[in-house]
Write a protein that holds these residues in place. Structure first.
Motif, PDB file in Angstrom:
ATOM      1  N   GLY A 120       0.878  -1.561  -0.048  1.00  0.00           N
ATOM      2  CA  GLY A 120       0.121   0.080   0.451  1.00  0.00           C
ATOM      3  C   GLY A 120       0.777   0.778  -0.215  1.00  0.00           C
ATOM      4  N   ALA A 121       0.273   2.278  -0.499  1.00  0.00           N
ATOM      5  CA  ALA A 121       1.123   3.307  -0.674  1.00  0.00           C
ATOM      6  C   ALA A 121       0.082   4.409   0.050  1.00  0.00           C
ATOM      7  N   GLY A 122      -0.659   4.853   0.646  1.00  0.00           N
ATOM      8  CA  GLY A 122      -2.195   5.764   0.870  1.00  0.00           C
ATOM      9  C   GLY A 122      -0.820   6.705   2.500  1.00  0.00           C
ATOM     10  N   GLY A 123      -1.719   6.962   3.068  1.00  0.00           N
ATOM     11  CA  GLY A 123      -0.921   8.066   4.380  1.00  0.00           C
ATOM     12  C   GLY A 123      -0.267   7.224   5.432  1.00  0.00           C
ATOM     13  N   THR A 124      -0.863   5.710   5.560  1.00  0.00           N
ATOM     14  CA  THR A 124      -0.696   5.328   6.855  1.00  0.00           C
ATOM     15  C   THR A 124       0.383   4.428   6.617  1.00  0.00           C
ATOM     16  N   ALA A 125       0.781   4.648   4.721  1.00  0.00           N
ATOM     17  CA  ALA A 125       2.045   4.005   4.380  1.00  0.00           C
ATOM     18  C   ALA A 125       2.834   4.715   4.632  1.00  0.00           C
ATOM     19  N   LEU A 142       4.661  -2.200  -1.994  1.00  0.00           N
ATOM     20  CA  LEU A 142       4.104  -2.086  -3.035  1.00  0.00           C
ATOM     21  C   LEU A 142       3.134  -1.746  -2.855  1.00  0.00           C
ATOM     22  N   ASN A 143       2.860  -1.482  -4.350  1.00  0.00           N
ATOM     23  CA  ASN A 143       1.027  -0.923  -4.655  1.00  0.00           C
ATOM     24  C   ASN A 143       0.265  -1.503  -5.551  1.00  0.00           C
ATOM     25  N   ARG A 144      -1.164  -1.965  -4.960  1.00  0.00           N
ATOM     26  CA  ARG A 144      -1.804  -2.304  -6.731  1.00  0.00           C
ATOM     27  C   ARG A 144      -1.296  -1.255  -7.509  1.00  0.00           C
ATOM     28  N   SER A 145      -1.002   0.420  -7.654  1.00  0.00           N
ATOM     29  CA  SER A 145      -1.172   1.150  -8.992  1.00  0.00           C
ATOM     30  C   SER A 145      -0.237   2.268  -8.796  1.00  0.00           C
ATOM     31  N   GLU A 146       0.508   2.457  -9.732  1.00  0.00           N
ATOM     32  CA  GLU A 146       1.858   3.757  -9.921  1.00  0.00           C
ATOM     33  C   GLU A 146       1.011   5.478  -9.095  1.00  0.00           C
ATOM     34  N   LYS A 147       0.340   5.406  -9.115  1.00  0.00           N
ATOM     35  CA  LYS A 147      -0.345   6.825  -9.241  1.00  0.00           C
ATOM     36  C   LYS A 147      -0.116   7.460  -7.770  1.00  0.00           C
ATOM     37  N   ARG A 148       0.404   6.259  -6.920  1.00  0.00           N
ATOM     38  CA  ARG A 148       1.075   7.307  -5.642  1.00  0.00           C
ATOM     39  C   ARG A 148       2.101   6.613  -5.483  1.00  0.00           C
ATOM     40  N   LEU A 149       2.693   6.634  -6.252  1.00  0.00           N
ATOM     41  CA  LEU A 149       4.134   6.024  -5.565  1.00  0.00           C
ATOM     42  C   LEU A 149       5.711   7.174  -5.439  1.00  0.00           C
ATOM     43  N   ASN A 175       0.545  -4.760   6.075  1.00  0.00           N
ATOM     44  CA  ASN A 175      -0.058  -4.480   5.715  1.00  0.00           C
ATOM     45  C   ASN A 175      -1.030  -3.221   5.176  1.00  0.00           C
ATOM     46  N   THR A 176      -0.809  -2.151   4.902  1.00  0.00           N
ATOM     47  CA  THR A 176      -1.452  -1.138   5.098  1.00  0.00           C
ATOM     48  C   THR A 176      -2.409  -0.528   4.064  1.00  0.00           C
ATOM     49  N   THR A 177      -2.926  -1.746   3.698  1.00  0.00           N
ATOM     50  CA  THR A 177      -4.454  -0.954   2.087  1.00  0.00           C
ATOM     51  C   THR A 177      -5.038  -1.419   2.868  1.00  0.00           C
ATOM     52  N   SER A 178      -6.404  -1.055   2.670  1.00  0.00           N
ATOM     53  CA  SER A 178      -7.901  -1.326   2.897  1.00  0.00           C
ATOM     54  C   SER A 178      -7.981  -2.471   2.372  1.00  0.00           C
ATOM     55  N   LEU A 186      -6.986 -10.203   0.356  1.00  0.00           N
ATOM     56  CA  LEU A 186      -5.588  -9.782   0.323  1.00  0.00           C
ATOM     57  C   LEU A 186      -5.311  -8.684  -0.748  1.00  0.00           C
ATOM     58  N   PRO A 187      -4.233  -7.945  -0.583  1.00  0.00           N
ATOM     59  CA  PRO A 187      -3.737  -6.538  -0.393  1.00  0.00           C
ATOM     60  C   PRO A 187      -2.863  -7.328  -1.663  1.00  0.00           C
ATOM     61  N   ILE A 188      -2.484  -8.177  -1.946  1.00  0.00           N
ATOM     62  CA  ILE A 188      -2.145  -8.650  -3.381  1.00  0.00           C
ATOM     63  C   ILE A 188      -2.126 -10.622  -3.601  1.00  0.00           C
ATOM     64  N   GLU A 205      -0.164  -5.858  10.361  1.00  0.00           N
ATOM     65  CA  GLU A 205      -1.739  -5.640   9.628  1.00  0.00           C
ATOM     66  C   GLU A 205      -2.161  -4.598  10.430  1.00  0.00           C
ATOM     67  N   VAL A 206      -2.202  -3.447   9.848  1.00  0.00           N
ATOM     68  CA  VAL A 206      -2.548  -1.833  10.372  1.00  0.00           C
ATOM     69  C   VAL A 206      -3.824  -2.358  11.010  1.00  0.00           C
ATOM     70  N   ILE A 207      -5.006  -2.947   9.856  1.00  0.00           N
ATOM     71  CA  ILE A 207      -6.747  -2.927  10.833  1.00  0.00           C
ATOM     72  C   ILE A 207      -6.050  -3.382  11.491  1.00  0.00           C
ATOM     73  N   ASP A 227      -2.358  -7.087  15.163  1.00  0.00           N
ATOM     74  CA  ASP A 227      -3.089  -6.227  14.315  1.00  0.00           C
ATOM     75  C   ASP A 227      -3.114  -5.137  14.557  1.00  0.00           C
ATOM     76  N   GLY A 228      -3.781  -3.878  13.863  1.00  0.00           N
ATOM     77  CA  GLY A 228      -3.857  -2.851  14.105  1.00  0.00           C
ATOM     78  C   GLY A 228      -4.191  -1.790  16.008  1.00  0.00           C
ATOM     79  N   SER A 229      -4.563  -3.117  16.246  1.00  0.00           N
ATOM     80  CA  SER A 229      -4.676  -2.579  17.905  1.00  0.00           C
ATOM     81  C   SER A 229      -4.295  -1.919  18.930  1.00  0.00           C
ATOM     82  N   MET A 231      -0.928  -0.537  17.675  1.00  0.00           N
ATOM     83  CA  MET A 231      -0.840   1.108  16.901  1.00  0.00           C
ATOM     84  C   MET A 231      -2.042   2.371  17.254  1.00  0.00           C
ATOM     85  N   LEU A 232      -3.147   1.496  17.037  1.00  0.00           N
ATOM     86  CA  LEU A 232      -4.120   3.489  17.375  1.00  0.00           C
ATOM     87  C   LEU A 232      -4.002   3.557  19.296  1.00  0.00           C
ATOM     88  N   LEU A 233      -3.749   2.107  19.952  1.00  0.00           N
ATOM     89  CA  LEU A 233      -3.206   2.472  21.675  1.00  0.00           C
ATOM     90  C   LEU A 233      -2.560   3.434  21.559  1.00  0.00           C
TER      91      LEU A 233
HETATM   92  N1  LIG Z   1      -4.176   0.924  13.451  1.00  0.00           N
HETATM   93  C1  LIG Z   1      -4.248   2.296  13.448  1.00  0.00           C
HETATM   94  O1  LIG Z   1      -4.292   3.193  14.802  1.00  0.00           O
HETATM   95  C2  LIG Z   1      -5.099   2.649  12.114  1.00  0.00           C
HETATM   96  C3  LIG Z   1      -3.964   4.265  11.702  1.00  0.00           C
HETATM   97  C4  LIG Z   1      -4.487   5.009  10.371  1.00  0.00           C
HETATM   98  C5  LIG Z   1      -4.779   4.050   9.760  1.00  0.00           C
HETATM   99  N2  LIG Z   1      -5.405   3.021   9.551  1.00  0.00           N
HETATM  100  C6  LIG Z   1      -5.660   1.956   9.147  1.00  0.00           C
HETATM  101  O2  LIG Z   1      -4.984   2.036   7.103  1.00  0.00           O
HETATM  102  C7  LIG Z   1      -5.864   1.477   6.633  1.00  0.00           C
HETATM  103  C8  LIG Z   1      -5.385   2.158   4.933  1.00  0.00           C
HETATM  104  O3  LIG Z   1      -5.204   4.085   4.957  1.00  0.00           O
HETATM  105  P1  LIG Z   1      -5.034   4.908   4.801  1.00  0.00           P
HETATM  106  O4  LIG Z   1      -5.668   6.182   5.092  1.00  0.00           O
HETATM  107  O5  LIG Z   1      -2.986   5.086   4.368  1.00  0.00           O
HETATM  108  O6  LIG Z   1      -5.741   4.882   2.843  1.00  0.00           O
HETATM  109  P2  LIG Z   1      -5.569   5.592   2.573  1.00  0.00           P
HETATM  110  O7  LIG Z   1      -4.326   6.836   1.544  1.00  0.00           O
HETATM  111  O8  LIG Z   1      -7.255   5.591   1.118  1.00  0.00           O
HETATM  112  O9  LIG Z   1      -4.428   4.574   1.378  1.00  0.00           O
HETATM  113  C9  LIG Z   1      -5.054   2.920   0.825  1.00  0.00           C
HETATM  114  C10 LIG Z   1      -4.491   2.584   0.189  1.00  0.00           C
HETATM  115  O10 LIG Z   1      -4.461   0.763  -0.029  1.00  0.00           O
HETATM  116  C11 LIG Z   1      -4.693   0.551  -2.034  1.00  0.00           C
HETATM  117  N3  LIG Z   1      -5.566  -0.693  -1.216  1.00  0.00           N
HETATM  118  C12 LIG Z   1      -7.795   0.040  -1.464  1.00  0.00           C
HETATM  119  N4  LIG Z   1      -7.517  -0.985  -1.698  1.00  0.00           N
HETATM  120  C13 LIG Z   1      -7.110  -1.974  -2.427  1.00  0.00           C
HETATM  121  C14 LIG Z   1      -7.321  -3.326  -2.649  1.00  0.00           C
HETATM  122  N5  LIG Z   1      -8.779  -3.977  -2.979  1.00  0.00           N
HETATM  123  N6  LIG Z   1      -5.952  -4.373  -2.981  1.00  0.00           N
HETATM  124  C15 LIG Z   1      -5.219  -3.890  -2.691  1.00  0.00           C
HETATM  125  N7  LIG Z   1      -4.406  -2.426  -1.888  1.00  0.00           N
HETATM  126  C16 LIG Z   1      -6.104  -2.322  -1.959  1.00  0.00           C
HETATM  127  C17 LIG Z   1      -4.504   1.634  -2.406  1.00  0.00           C
HETATM  128  O11 LIG Z   1      -3.907   0.852  -3.486  1.00  0.00           O
HETATM  129  P3  LIG Z   1      -4.858   2.388  -4.754  1.00  0.00           P
HETATM  130  O12 LIG Z   1      -3.099   4.056  -5.013  1.00  0.00           O
HETATM  131  O13 LIG Z   1      -4.056   1.683  -6.000  1.00  0.00           O
HETATM  132  O14 LIG Z   1      -5.381   3.147  -5.372  1.00  0.00           O
HETATM  133  C18 LIG Z   1      -3.834   2.653  -1.312  1.00  0.00           C
HETATM  134  O15 LIG Z   1      -2.323   2.013  -1.647  1.00  0.00           O
HETATM  135  C19 LIG Z   1      -7.268   1.844   6.710  1.00  0.00           C
HETATM  136  O16 LIG Z   1      -7.416   0.154   6.481  1.00  0.00           O
HETATM  137  C20 LIG Z   1      -7.284   2.750   8.294  1.00  0.00           C
HETATM  138  O17 LIG Z   1      -8.332   2.256   8.326  1.00  0.00           O
HETATM  139  C21 LIG Z   1      -4.943   1.849  10.776  1.00  0.00           C
END
Ligand SMILES: NC(=O)c1ccc[n+]([C@@H]2O[C@H](COP(=O)([O-])OP(=O)(O)OC[C@H]3O[C@@H](n4cnc5c(N)ncnc54)[C@H](OP(=O)(O)O)[C@@H]3O)[C@@H](O)[C@H]2O)c1
Length: 265
Positions: A120-125, A142-149, A175-178, A186-188, A205-207, A227-229, A231-233
């Motif tokens: 994953g390559a979003g905010g959490t990654a 490693l991310n599904r698509s190129e756009k966030r890299l 795993n930081t993907t949703s 699965l994320p991959i 796993e961040v979830i 899991d992400g418990s 991290m959240l705490l």
């Molecule tokens: N435990 C904690 O304290 C904590 C804290 C923060 C966040 N989180 C969790 O972290 C997760 C991600 O949050 P975020 O803010 O980083 O999200 P985000 O910025 O929206 O990024 C989501 C990422 O997931 C990828 N993705 C989404 N669906 C996918 C799929 N079906 N297969 C493969 N890749 C997929 C996206 O890939 P593309 O770029 O290709 O779309 C993107 O890289 C959420 O589940 C959130 O609840 C947990």
């Protein structure tokens, strides 16, 4: 009375109010922590001021708005480009990121980690990659698509999309993907993840509050995993202390906030 809130959309699932109110109560602080559903993230500071808040947390999808709109940024939040904690200081609102140090504390029991693969390559990654890089670990993404890299290339990470990735050995896979949050994906690709896990020692796993397909596969491959418990705490513990100028003992806040997990689950 001091007032705090979490902003998100959705926000109804958040246990942050329970965590923070337990700590406020146990520490005899005249304060209250509420939930605020916010649809338009560009209004986050207006809403913070209208509610006369002393501090707030920010969750999906408003962390980038909080980063853009707060008056001052902590150095680390500046690097990551995302803010999950807002603190009122005089007439300014200062933005911090406690997700990253919260994650780092959550993996403190993982031993001798040198190389990490982040899925994953979003905010959490970004937050996790930054703190691992600051602590001299070798991190690849490693991310599904190129756009966030782009952000990862610019910040000297080896980063791949599904087409350019080649399997290597990593000590820890995160795993930081949703994927797995609201579905059973699965994320991959399963074959690739299986091969990666066979050569790895740890999985994270961040979830939280769900045995995701990623965690099931980690169990099947005999990896030590979390899991992400925690991290959240820990992000909550660090945010709470920022609200109060770091005057409380982190261990004590942790003990009080942990109660939220017993109540919720
Ligand atoms: N435990 C904690 O304290 C904590 C804290 C923060 C966040 N989180 C969790 O972290 C997760 C991600 O949050 P975020 O803010 O980083 O999200 P985000 O910025 O929206 O990024 C989501 C990422 O997931 C990828 N993705 C989404 N669906 C996918 C799929 N079906 N297969 C493969 N890749 C997929 C996206 O890939 P593309 O770029 O290709 O779309 C993107 O890289 C959420 O589940 C959130 O609840 C947990």
């Amino acid at each position: 009375m001091k007032l705090f809130s979490i902003f998100g959309n959705p926000v109804s699932h958040s246990i942050s109010p329970i965590m923070h109110n337990l700590a406020l109560n146990a520490l005899h602080i005249n304060g209250c922590y509420i939930k605020t559903q916010l649809e338009d993230g560009s209004k986050i500071i207006d809403k913070f001021n209208a509610l006369k808040l002393n501090g707030a947390n920010v969750t999906v999808p408003h962390k980038e708005f909080a980063y853009e709109l707060c008056d001052e940024l902590d150095e680390f939040a500046k690097d990551i480009g995302a803010v999950n904690t807002l603190v009122k200081k005089g007439n300014k609102i200062v933005g911090y990121n406690t997700d990253a140090p919260g994650f780092y504390k959550a993996i403190s029991s993982f031993e001798k980690i040198k190389s990490v693969l982040i899925l994953g390559a979003g905010g959490t990654a970004k937050a996790i990659a930054s703190i691992l890089q600051k602590n001299a670990l070798h991190v690849e993404v490693l991310n599904r698509s190129e756009k966030r890299l782009d952000w990862f290339y610019k910040n000297n990470f080896a980063a791949y999309n599904w087409d350019t990735f080649k399997i290597k050995n990593y000590d820890l896979i995160i795993n930081t993907t949703s994927a797995g949050l609201r579905d059973n994906l699965l994320p991959i690709d399963e074959l690739i993840l299986n091969q990666l896990m066979k050569e790895s020692r740890y999985a994270f796993e961040v979830i939280y509050n769900k045995t995701t397909p990623f965690l099931k596969l980690a169990t099947k491959n005999g990896l030590t995993h979390k899991d992400g418990s925690d991290m959240l705490l820990y992000q909550g513990v660090l945010a709470f202390n920022l609200f109060f100028e770091n005057k409380f003992d982190e261990k004590e806040i942790t003990t009080h906030m942990k109660g939220a997990f017993d109540l919720r689950y």
